[in-house]
Design a protein around this motif. Structure first.
Motif, PDB file in Angstrom:
ATOM      1  N   THR A   7       0.830  -1.208   0.000  1.00  0.00           N
ATOM      2  CA  THR A   7       0.000   0.000   0.000  1.00  0.00           C
ATOM      3  C   THR A   7       0.859   1.251   0.000  1.00  0.00           C
ATOM      4  O   THR A   7       0.616   2.194  -0.743  1.00  0.00           O
ATOM      5  CB  THR A   7      -0.930   0.005   1.224  1.00  0.00           C
ATOM      6  OG1 THR A   7      -1.781  -1.121   1.160  1.00  0.00           O
ATOM      7  CG2 THR A   7      -1.767   1.276   1.265  1.00  0.00           C
ATOM      8  N   LEU A   8       1.884   1.273   0.826  1.00  0.00           N
ATOM      9  CA  LEU A   8       2.766   2.428   0.911  1.00  0.00           C
ATOM     10  C   LEU A   8       3.476   2.666  -0.414  1.00  0.00           C
ATOM     11  O   LEU A   8       3.588   3.796  -0.891  1.00  0.00           O
ATOM     12  CB  LEU A   8       3.780   2.224   2.037  1.00  0.00           C
ATOM     13  CG  LEU A   8       4.728   3.384   2.311  1.00  0.00           C
ATOM     14  CD1 LEU A   8       3.942   4.637   2.677  1.00  0.00           C
ATOM     15  CD2 LEU A   8       5.693   3.019   3.435  1.00  0.00           C
ATOM     16  N   VAL A   9       3.954   1.575  -1.028  1.00  0.00           N
ATOM     17  CA  VAL A   9       4.613   1.701  -2.321  1.00  0.00           C
ATOM     18  C   VAL A   9       3.631   2.225  -3.370  1.00  0.00           C
ATOM     19  O   VAL A   9       3.970   3.083  -4.187  1.00  0.00           O
ATOM     20  CB  VAL A   9       5.201   0.338  -2.755  1.00  0.00           C
ATOM     21  CG1 VAL A   9       5.665   0.400  -4.215  1.00  0.00           C
ATOM     22  CG2 VAL A   9       6.370  -0.042  -1.850  1.00  0.00           C
ATOM     23  N   ALA A  10       2.385   1.737  -3.308  1.00  0.00           N
ATOM     24  CA  ALA A  10       1.375   2.198  -4.271  1.00  0.00           C
ATOM     25  C   ALA A  10       1.136   3.688  -4.145  1.00  0.00           C
ATOM     26  O   ALA A  10       1.006   4.398  -5.142  1.00  0.00           O
ATOM     27  CB  ALA A  10       0.071   1.428  -4.069  1.00  0.00           C
ATOM     28  N   ALA A 246     -11.486  10.165   6.473  1.00  0.00           N
ATOM     29  CA  ALA A 246     -12.561   9.440   7.141  1.00  0.00           C
ATOM     30  C   ALA A 246     -12.938   8.264   6.257  1.00  0.00           C
ATOM     31  O   ALA A 246     -12.790   8.327   5.023  1.00  0.00           O
ATOM     32  CB  ALA A 246     -13.770  10.338   7.368  1.00  0.00           C
ATOM     33  N   ASP A 247     -13.429   7.192   6.864  1.00  0.00           N
ATOM     34  CA  ASP A 247     -13.829   6.019   6.091  1.00  0.00           C
ATOM     35  C   ASP A 247     -15.254   6.112   5.583  1.00  0.00           C
ATOM     36  O   ASP A 247     -15.636   5.413   4.646  1.00  0.00           O
ATOM     37  CB  ASP A 247     -13.676   4.745   6.947  1.00  0.00           C
ATOM     38  CG  ASP A 247     -12.218   4.408   7.205  1.00  0.00           C
ATOM     39  OD1 ASP A 247     -11.366   4.740   6.350  1.00  0.00           O
ATOM     40  OD2 ASP A 247     -11.922   3.802   8.255  1.00  0.00           O
ATOM     41  N   ASN A 248     -16.059   6.976   6.204  1.00  0.00           N
ATOM     42  CA  ASN A 248     -17.448   7.122   5.788  1.00  0.00           C
ATOM     43  C   ASN A 248     -17.992   8.426   6.365  1.00  0.00           C
ATOM     44  O   ASN A 248     -17.318   9.103   7.158  1.00  0.00           O
ATOM     45  CB  ASN A 248     -18.288   5.927   6.250  1.00  0.00           C
ATOM     46  CG  ASN A 248     -18.089   5.609   7.715  1.00  0.00           C
ATOM     47  OD1 ASN A 248     -18.302   6.472   8.572  1.00  0.00           O
ATOM     48  ND2 ASN A 248     -17.677   4.385   8.016  1.00  0.00           N
ATOM     49  N   VAL A 249     -19.215   8.767   5.986  1.00  0.00           N
ATOM     50  CA  VAL A 249     -19.818  10.025   6.416  1.00  0.00           C
ATOM     51  C   VAL A 249     -19.937  10.111   7.930  1.00  0.00           C
ATOM     52  O   VAL A 249     -19.684  11.174   8.526  1.00  0.00           O
ATOM     53  CB  VAL A 249     -21.201  10.206   5.749  1.00  0.00           C
ATOM     54  CG1 VAL A 249     -21.992  11.306   6.434  1.00  0.00           C
ATOM     55  CG2 VAL A 249     -21.032  10.542   4.269  1.00  0.00           C
ATOM     56  N   VAL A 274      -6.297   5.231   0.078  1.00  0.00           N
ATOM     57  CA  VAL A 274      -5.783   4.515   1.248  1.00  0.00           C
ATOM     58  C   VAL A 274      -5.178   5.525   2.200  1.00  0.00           C
ATOM     59  O   VAL A 274      -4.974   6.692   1.853  1.00  0.00           O
ATOM     60  CB  VAL A 274      -4.723   3.466   0.846  1.00  0.00           C
ATOM     61  CG1 VAL A 274      -5.324   2.377  -0.019  1.00  0.00           C
ATOM     62  CG2 VAL A 274      -3.548   4.136   0.120  1.00  0.00           C
ATOM     63  N   ARG A 275      -4.883   5.071   3.386  1.00  0.00           N
ATOM     64  CA  ARG A 275      -4.183   5.903   4.364  1.00  0.00           C
ATOM     65  C   ARG A 275      -3.259   4.996   5.149  1.00  0.00           C
ATOM     66  O   ARG A 275      -3.694   4.040   5.786  1.00  0.00           O
ATOM     67  CB  ARG A 275      -5.176   6.597   5.287  1.00  0.00           C
ATOM     68  CG  ARG A 275      -4.532   7.580   6.239  1.00  0.00           C
ATOM     69  CD  ARG A 275      -5.554   8.436   6.936  1.00  0.00           C
ATOM     70  NE  ARG A 275      -6.740   7.702   7.370  1.00  0.00           N
ATOM     71  CZ  ARG A 275      -7.637   8.185   8.210  1.00  0.00           C
ATOM     72  NH1 ARG A 275      -7.518   9.402   8.680  1.00  0.00           N
ATOM     73  NH2 ARG A 275      -8.672   7.464   8.562  1.00  0.00           N
ATOM     74  N   PHE A 276      -1.958   5.285   5.078  1.00  0.00           N
ATOM     75  CA  PHE A 276      -0.983   4.431   5.738  1.00  0.00           C
ATOM     76  C   PHE A 276       0.259   5.243   6.065  1.00  0.00           C
ATOM     77  O   PHE A 276       0.785   5.956   5.212  1.00  0.00           O
ATOM     78  CB  PHE A 276      -0.614   3.236   4.835  1.00  0.00           C
ATOM     79  CG  PHE A 276       0.442   2.340   5.424  1.00  0.00           C
ATOM     80  CD1 PHE A 276       0.141   1.503   6.477  1.00  0.00           C
ATOM     81  CD2 PHE A 276       1.734   2.354   4.926  1.00  0.00           C
ATOM     82  CE1 PHE A 276       1.110   0.679   7.026  1.00  0.00           C
ATOM     83  CE2 PHE A 276       2.708   1.534   5.467  1.00  0.00           C
ATOM     84  CZ  PHE A 276       2.399   0.687   6.524  1.00  0.00           C
ATOM     85  N   ALA A 277       0.719   5.142   7.302  1.00  0.00           N
ATOM     86  CA  ALA A 277       1.956   5.794   7.746  1.00  0.00           C
ATOM     87  C   ALA A 277       1.960   7.287   7.419  1.00  0.00           C
ATOM     88  O   ALA A 277       2.999   7.848   7.057  1.00  0.00           O
ATOM     89  CB  ALA A 277       3.175   5.099   7.127  1.00  0.00           C
ATOM     90  N   GLY A 278       0.816   7.940   7.530  1.00  0.00           N
ATOM     91  CA  GLY A 278       0.725   9.368   7.297  1.00  0.00           C
ATOM     92  C   GLY A 278       0.494   9.774   5.865  1.00  0.00           C
ATOM     93  O   GLY A 278       0.279  10.954   5.583  1.00  0.00           O
ATOM     94  N   ALA A 283     -10.764   6.809   2.346  1.00  0.00           N
ATOM     95  CA  ALA A 283     -11.774   6.331   1.403  1.00  0.00           C
ATOM     96  C   ALA A 283     -12.204   7.393   0.406  1.00  0.00           C
ATOM     97  O   ALA A 283     -12.116   8.601   0.662  1.00  0.00           O
ATOM     98  CB  ALA A 283     -12.989   5.828   2.186  1.00  0.00           C
ATOM     99  N   ASP A 284     -12.698   6.927  -0.728  1.00  0.00           N
ATOM    100  CA  ASP A 284     -13.197   7.792  -1.789  1.00  0.00           C
ATOM    101  C   ASP A 284     -14.593   8.294  -1.414  1.00  0.00           C
ATOM    102  O   ASP A 284     -15.540   7.511  -1.332  1.00  0.00           O
ATOM    103  CB  ASP A 284     -13.260   6.985  -3.087  1.00  0.00           C
ATOM    104  CG  ASP A 284     -13.776   7.779  -4.273  1.00  0.00           C
ATOM    105  OD1 ASP A 284     -14.086   8.975  -4.105  1.00  0.00           O
ATOM    106  OD2 ASP A 284     -13.856   7.199  -5.375  1.00  0.00           O
TER     107      ASP A 284
END
Length: 326
Positions: A7-10, A246-249, A274-278, A283-284
Motif C-alpha cells: 500500500t505504501l509503495v502504491a 474518514a472512512d465514511n460520512v 488509502v491511508r498508511f503511515a501518514g 476512502a473515496d
C-alpha cells in the motif's frame, strides 16, 4: 505487513505518476501560516484584547461595544488585525483590507488578506450581510494570493449560477500544497487549514451571515474533512477529492449534509484511496459505500471542470447552495 508495504509503495508510485502526467513538479515542503496576523504585536501593545485569545463571538461583542468612529480608527491604525479578525463587522474588514491588499484587489470585497508566506486571501462575490444563502469555495493545490484565478473562477461561476442571490466566498485562507508531492499526500497543511476554515465559519455566524454551504475541491476536501466536526455549515460538498481522512460520512461527525462529485475523466482517480503511515487521505467520498449524496458530474471534464457553465455539477452546486435540493 506485506500488504501494508504494498500500500505504501502504491501511494508513493501514484504520487510520482500523477505528478508526471499532470505536468506538475513536486516542490519543497510548504510551511503553514499560523498564529496571529501581521501587526498583532502593535495591537497588543496598544492594550487591545489578544486576537489569538478571542473567539469570533467575543470579537463581535468587542466591536459591538465600540462607537463607529472608534471602529474606523482601529481599522485605520491596525488594518492587518481588523481585516483578518473573524467576528469583526464585515464592512470594517473590507475597509481595513482595502488598505493592505493593494491595487490588485482594488474595488473587491476582501474579507481577509495575509501577506505572509505565499499569501492568503478571501474575496467575496455578493453581499454577505443580506444574502439569504452563503457558499464558501475551498481550493486545493497551488492556489494562493499570487494565483487566485482558478479559485475566483469557481466562485464566480457558482455566484452566477445562483442568479446572484447567494454570496460566495473564494477562500484561499490556508497554505495549500504546491504541485502533487508529499504535502498533497499528507494532512499537515490540511490540519492548519481546518482551524482557519472553522474560524471563518464561526465568524460568519458571529456577524449574522447565513450558515454556508462549503464546496471543497481536491486537497481542499481534506481540509473540510478535518474541519467537519466543528464546522458550522449546512452542506459539505467535495469534488475531485483524494479523501477526507474518514472512512465514511459518520466518521466526519458533522450534522451537515455531505455530497460528493467525481467525473470520469478526473485524474484524481489514479490516486489510491488509502491511508498508511501518514500518507493518503482514506476512502473515496464518491464511492457509494462512503455514504455521501451523489452530485452528477458525468459531463464535467478533468480535475478542474466541475464549475464549468452548463454542467450538471454546477447546476447541482447552485441548487445545494440555495437549499433547493434534498
Amino acid at each position: 505487513m506485506r500488504r501494508y508495504k504494498r500500500t505504501l509503495v502504491a501511494v508513493a508510485l501514484t504520487i510520482t505518476v500523477v505528478a508526471g502526467t499532470a505536468g506538475w513538479a513536486s516542490a519543497g515542503a510548504q510551511q503553514a501560516v499560523t498564529g496571529g496576523p501581521v501587526g498583532v504585536e502593535a495591537w497588543r501593545a496598544a492594550g487591545l484584547p489578544d486576537p489569538e485569545g478571542m473567539t469570533a463571538a467575543r470579537a463581535a461583542a468587542f466591536f459591538a461595544g465600540l462607537s463607529p468612529a472608534r471602529q474606523r480608527e482601529l481599522a485605520a491604525s491596525h488594518p492587518s488585525v481588523v481585516g483578518n479578525l473573524d467576528g469583526a463587522p464585515l464592512a470594517l474588514r473590507y475597509e481595513a483590507n482595502a488598505r493592505t491588499a493593494g491595487p490588485r484587489y482594488a474595488g473587491q470585497q476582501v474579507l481577509a488578506y495575509d501577506p505572509r508566506g505565499r499569501g492568503q486571501v478571501a474575496v467575496v462575490r455578493g453581499d454577505l450581510r443580506t444574502a439569504a444563502h452563503v457558499a464558501v469555495v475551498v481550493p486545493g493545490s497551488d492556489v494562493d494570493a499570487g494565483n487566485l484565478a482558478p479559485l475566483t473562477d469557481m466562485a464566480g461561476a457558482l455566484h452566477r449560477a445562483t442568479g446572484g442571490d447567494t454570496a460566495v466566498i473564494a477562500w484561499a485562507g490556508y497554505t495549500t500544497p504546491v504541485g502533487v508531492g508529499l504535502d498533497a499526500a499528507t494532512g499537515d497543511l490540511a490540519e492548519a487549514g481546518a482551524v482557519r476554515l472553522t474560524r471563518l465559519a464561526d465568524g460568519l455566524d458571529a456577524v449574522g451571515a447565513a450558515e454556508p454551504a462549503v464546496f471543497c475541491h481536491s486537497y481542499g476536501s481534506v481540509v473540510c474533512g478535518l474541519a467537519a466536526p466543528g464546522l458550522k455549515a449546512k452542506d459539505l460538498v467535495v469534488l475531485g477529492s483524494p479523501g477526507m481522512r474518514a472512512d465514511n460520512v459518520s466518521e466526519l461527525r458533522t450534522d451537515a449534509r455531505v455530497w460528493a462529485a467525481k467525473d470520469p475523466s478526473d485524474w484524481i482517480d489514479k490516486v489510491p484511496y488509502v491511508r498508511f503511515a501518514g500518507l493518503g487521505h482514506g476512502a473515496d467520498p464518491a464511492d457509494p459505500a462512503f455514504g455521501a449524496r451523489r452530485v452528477p458530474a458525468e459531463d464535467a471534464h478533468g480535475h478542474g471542470g466541475y464549475f464549468a457553465p452548463g454542467t450538471r455539477s454546477l447546476r447541482t452546486f447552485a441548487a445545494i447552495a440555495q437549499g433547493d435540493v434534498s
